[in-house]
Scaffold this motif. Structure first.
Motif, short mmCIF file in Angstrom:
data_model
loop_
_atom_site.label_atom_id
_atom_site.label_comp_id
_atom_site.label_asym_id
_atom_site.label_seq_id
_atom_site.Cartn_x
_atom_site.Cartn_y
_atom_site.Cartn_z
N GLU A 319 0.81 -1.21 0.00
CA GLU A 319 0.00 0.00 0.00
C GLU A 319 0.85 1.27 0.00
O GLU A 319 0.41 2.30 -0.51
N ARG A 320 2.07 1.22 0.54
CA ARG A 320 2.86 2.43 0.70
C ARG A 320 3.93 2.61 -0.38
O ARG A 320 4.39 3.73 -0.59
N ILE A 321 4.35 1.56 -1.04
CA ILE A 321 5.41 1.70 -2.04
C ILE A 321 4.93 2.59 -3.18
O ILE A 321 3.76 2.54 -3.58
N ARG A 322 5.83 3.41 -3.70
CA ARG A 322 5.46 4.29 -4.82
C ARG A 322 6.73 4.74 -5.55
O ARG A 322 7.84 4.76 -4.98
N VAL A 323 6.57 5.10 -6.79
CA VAL A 323 7.66 5.67 -7.58
C VAL A 323 8.07 6.99 -6.94
O VAL A 323 7.22 7.83 -6.61
N GLY A 324 9.37 7.19 -6.73
CA GLY A 324 9.88 8.44 -6.19
C GLY A 324 10.23 8.40 -4.72
O GLY A 324 10.95 9.27 -4.24
N MET A 325 9.72 7.41 -3.96
CA MET A 325 10.13 7.30 -2.57
C MET A 325 11.52 6.68 -2.50
O MET A 325 12.00 6.09 -3.47
N THR A 326 12.18 6.80 -1.39
CA THR A 326 13.49 6.17 -1.24
C THR A 326 13.34 4.77 -0.66
O THR A 326 12.33 4.45 0.00
N GLY A 328 14.99 3.72 1.79
CA GLY A 328 14.99 3.86 3.23
C GLY A 328 13.60 4.13 3.78
O GLY A 328 13.24 3.64 4.86
N GLU A 329 12.80 4.88 3.04
CA GLU A 329 11.42 5.14 3.47
C GLU A 329 10.61 3.86 3.49
O GLU A 329 9.82 3.62 4.42
N LEU A 330 10.77 3.01 2.48
CA LEU A 330 10.04 1.75 2.44
C LEU A 330 10.51 0.83 3.57
O LEU A 330 9.70 0.15 4.23
N PHE A 331 11.81 0.80 3.81
CA PHE A 331 12.36 0.03 4.92
C PHE A 331 11.71 0.45 6.24
O PHE A 331 11.28 -0.40 7.04
N ASP A 332 11.60 1.75 6.45
CA ASP A 332 11.02 2.26 7.70
C ASP A 332 9.55 1.89 7.83
O ASP A 332 9.06 1.65 8.95
N GLU A 333 8.82 1.85 6.71
CA GLU A 333 7.41 1.45 6.76
C GLU A 333 7.27 0.02 7.31
O GLU A 333 6.39 -0.26 8.13
N VAL A 334 8.15 -0.88 6.84
CA VAL A 334 8.11 -2.26 7.32
C VAL A 334 8.53 -2.32 8.78
O VAL A 334 7.91 -3.02 9.60
N GLU A 335 9.57 -1.59 9.12
CA GLU A 335 10.07 -1.59 10.51
C GLU A 335 9.00 -1.12 11.49
O GLU A 335 8.90 -1.63 12.62
N ARG A 336 8.18 -0.17 11.08
CA ARG A 336 7.16 0.36 11.99
C ARG A 336 6.11 -0.69 12.34
O ARG A 336 5.63 -0.72 13.48
N VAL A 337 5.73 -1.53 11.39
CA VAL A 337 4.66 -2.50 11.67
C VAL A 337 5.19 -3.89 12.01
O VAL A 337 4.46 -4.71 12.56
N GLU A 365 18.27 -0.08 5.34
CA GLU A 365 18.18 0.99 6.35
C GLU A 365 19.00 2.19 5.93
O GLU A 365 20.17 2.09 5.58
N GLY A 366 18.37 3.37 5.94
CA GLY A 366 19.04 4.60 5.58
C GLY A 366 19.25 4.81 4.10
O GLY A 366 19.88 5.80 3.70
N SER A 367 18.70 3.95 3.26
CA SER A 367 18.92 4.06 1.81
C SER A 367 18.31 5.34 1.24
O SER A 367 17.14 5.65 1.50
N ASP A 368 19.12 6.06 0.45
CA ASP A 368 18.59 7.22 -0.26
C ASP A 368 18.41 6.91 -1.75
O ASP A 368 18.19 7.83 -2.56
N GLU A 369 18.50 5.63 -2.11
CA GLU A 369 18.24 5.23 -3.49
C GLU A 369 16.75 5.41 -3.79
O GLU A 369 15.89 4.98 -3.02
#
Length: 464
Positions: A319-326, A328-337, A365-369
């Protein structure tokens, strides 16, 4: 606030929808691939690029060649002007004229199997010079691995056999330089990390085939069924698998064995099923039970403790993955839940796939890709909770912006219709608000039966 919860109940299984007809890569796609590689060579100031391949590490080589070198190592030498030459052993030199790019061939018997004829006996540095590696050149060597540890010099560390590295250094001479150039193909801005409509269509065949095989294996699963019988349902059409095929019930790796055996499924066994082809992998793990009452006593709460939280994290990913996110942001979404401290996952929660099952991953973790249109992902979150069996619903999706979607709708309307049916199943049947940037590459994305002997029940998201 999300007012949904994970629920186990009756869920109709998705359709089997592999077409049985692979889509070839077009000549234009191969030229685009070569152009991307040469452009990245020039940006790195390379006079020549040497691409290594063998059966286990064939992806970068096959990206341009279209074939992989059975039995032997193989090398593809690309000049800065885009001209190419294969350096091949006894059993692969006849493939050069079948390759997808125009290239000369230099015979190097040293790449051949043990005790095969070694004529002509010219040393490998001479063969490499004949192929275009000259003294004084800056030469890139592409293996298959990125070296990302902080204590490793990634530019001068190689994952290619030493006799080849030594020969390349000799061919380039003391005035030349040899550098790791795997990043031309994979990693941030790698040529292989984003796919065109033709490439997505090419890879969708393997992803959908793996998915159909997985449905057949799950439907065949029952008490008394042998692992080898399940293995038969997973391997199909003579296609080359991208990973070891897994059909395991009960303890795994007994006497170091990795393959299905005559062992039969028993009530209460943990079960693992996996098959992968170029383009995608499907994996399922759960228990050989029909209800919670049949679970091993010490894991009676496995569904609530492990399986349902895993599915919730899987849903969050979709639900959260999208073109343009990093990444690291997707990693954090998984870590939160699904926090690692509790659920013990340690690898990247999602990685790119292509010919090989694990290409590379921008999700760490911390990825800016930045996640880009055309990336093909395996949803690969692996919880490891002490005292509990595993759970898995690994599957394949592509990311697409509006431009790529238009190309797919126009050029591959049949595939687009399959993707739309898959989207409808995920949203309407499974209750997942699938990201608009996600194209399901197969029909079983998010379809998870935790109790594998109950063929009618699966997880879905339901309003509380």
């Amino acid at each position: 606030m999300d007012t949904r919860m994970v629920e186990l109940g009756f869920v109709p299984e998705p359709e089997r929808d592999c077409t049985g007809a692979p889509i070839p890569l077009s000549d234009a796609t191969i030229q685009e691939r070569l152009d991307k590689v040469v452009e990245r060579m020039r940006a790195r100031g390379l006079d020549a690029l040497v691409v290594y391949g063998d059966v286990e590490h064939a992806g970068n080589f096959a990206y341009l060649a279209g074939f992989f070198t059975r039995f032997e190592e193989g090398l593809l030498v690309i000049a800065a002007d885009g001209s190419a030459c294969f350096v091949l052993g006894n059993e692969n030199r006849d493939k050069a004229d079948k390759a997808r790019i125009d290239a000369r061939v230099v015979h190097a018997p040293i790449l051949s199997l043990p005790n095969q004829p070694q004529a002509p006996s010219a040393p490998l540095p001479s063969a490499l010079r004949e192929a275009g590696v000259q003294p004084g050149m800056r030469v890139g060597l592409a293996g298959w691995k990125l070296f990302t540890a902080e204590d490793v010099d990634a530019s001068s560390t190689f994952d290619v056999p030493a006799f080849i590295v030594d020969a390349l250094r000799e061919a380039a001479g003391s005035d030349g330089a040899l550098v790791n150039a795997t990043g031309i193909f994979i990693g941030a801005d790698g040529a292989r990390t984003a796919n065109s409509a033709n490439e997505v269509a090419h890879y969708e065949f393997g992803a959908a085939l793996a998915s159909d095989c997985m449905l057949d294996a799950m439907d065949a699963l029952g008490a008394g069924v042998s692992e080898m019988r399940l293995g038969d349902t997973l391997v199909r059409h003579g296609q080359h698998t991208s990973v070891v095929t897994i059909a395991a019930s009960g303890p795994r790796f007994v006497q170091a064995n990795m393959f299905p055996t005559a062992n039969r499924v028993k009530w209460g066994d943990p079960v693992a099923l996996t098959v992968g082809y170029a383009g995608g992998l499907s994996s399922r793990a759960g228990f050989a039970v029909s209800t919670s009452a049949e679970m091993p006593r010490e894991q009676a709460d496995w569904l609530e403790k492990v399986a349902a939280p895993y599915f919730a994290a899987y849903v969050r990913w979709l639900e959260r993955i999208r073109v343009g996110m990093t990444g690291g942001e997707l990693f954090d979404e998984v870590e939160r839940v699904l926090p690692r401290a509790t659920y013990g996952w340690s690898l990247c929660p999602g990685h790119l796939t292509a010919e090989e099952e694990w290409l590379c991953s921008p999700v760490y973790e911390g990825s800016d890709e930045v996640l880009t249109s055309g990336m093909i992902f395996q949803i690969d979150i692996i919880p490891s909770v002490p005292g509990y069996g595993g759970v898995s619903a690994e599957s394949t999706v592509a990311l697409a912006d509006e431009g790529l979607k238009r190309d797919i709708r126009s050029r591959y309307p049949g595939m687009w219709e399959r993707m739309e049916r898959r989207r409808a199943y995920i949203t309407e049947v499974l209750g997942i608000a699938l990201s608009p940037d996600v194209l399901p590459m197969c029909s079983t994305v998010a379809y998870l039966r935790p109790y594998l002997l109950n063929h009618r029940q699966a997880f879905s998201m339901q309003r509380m």
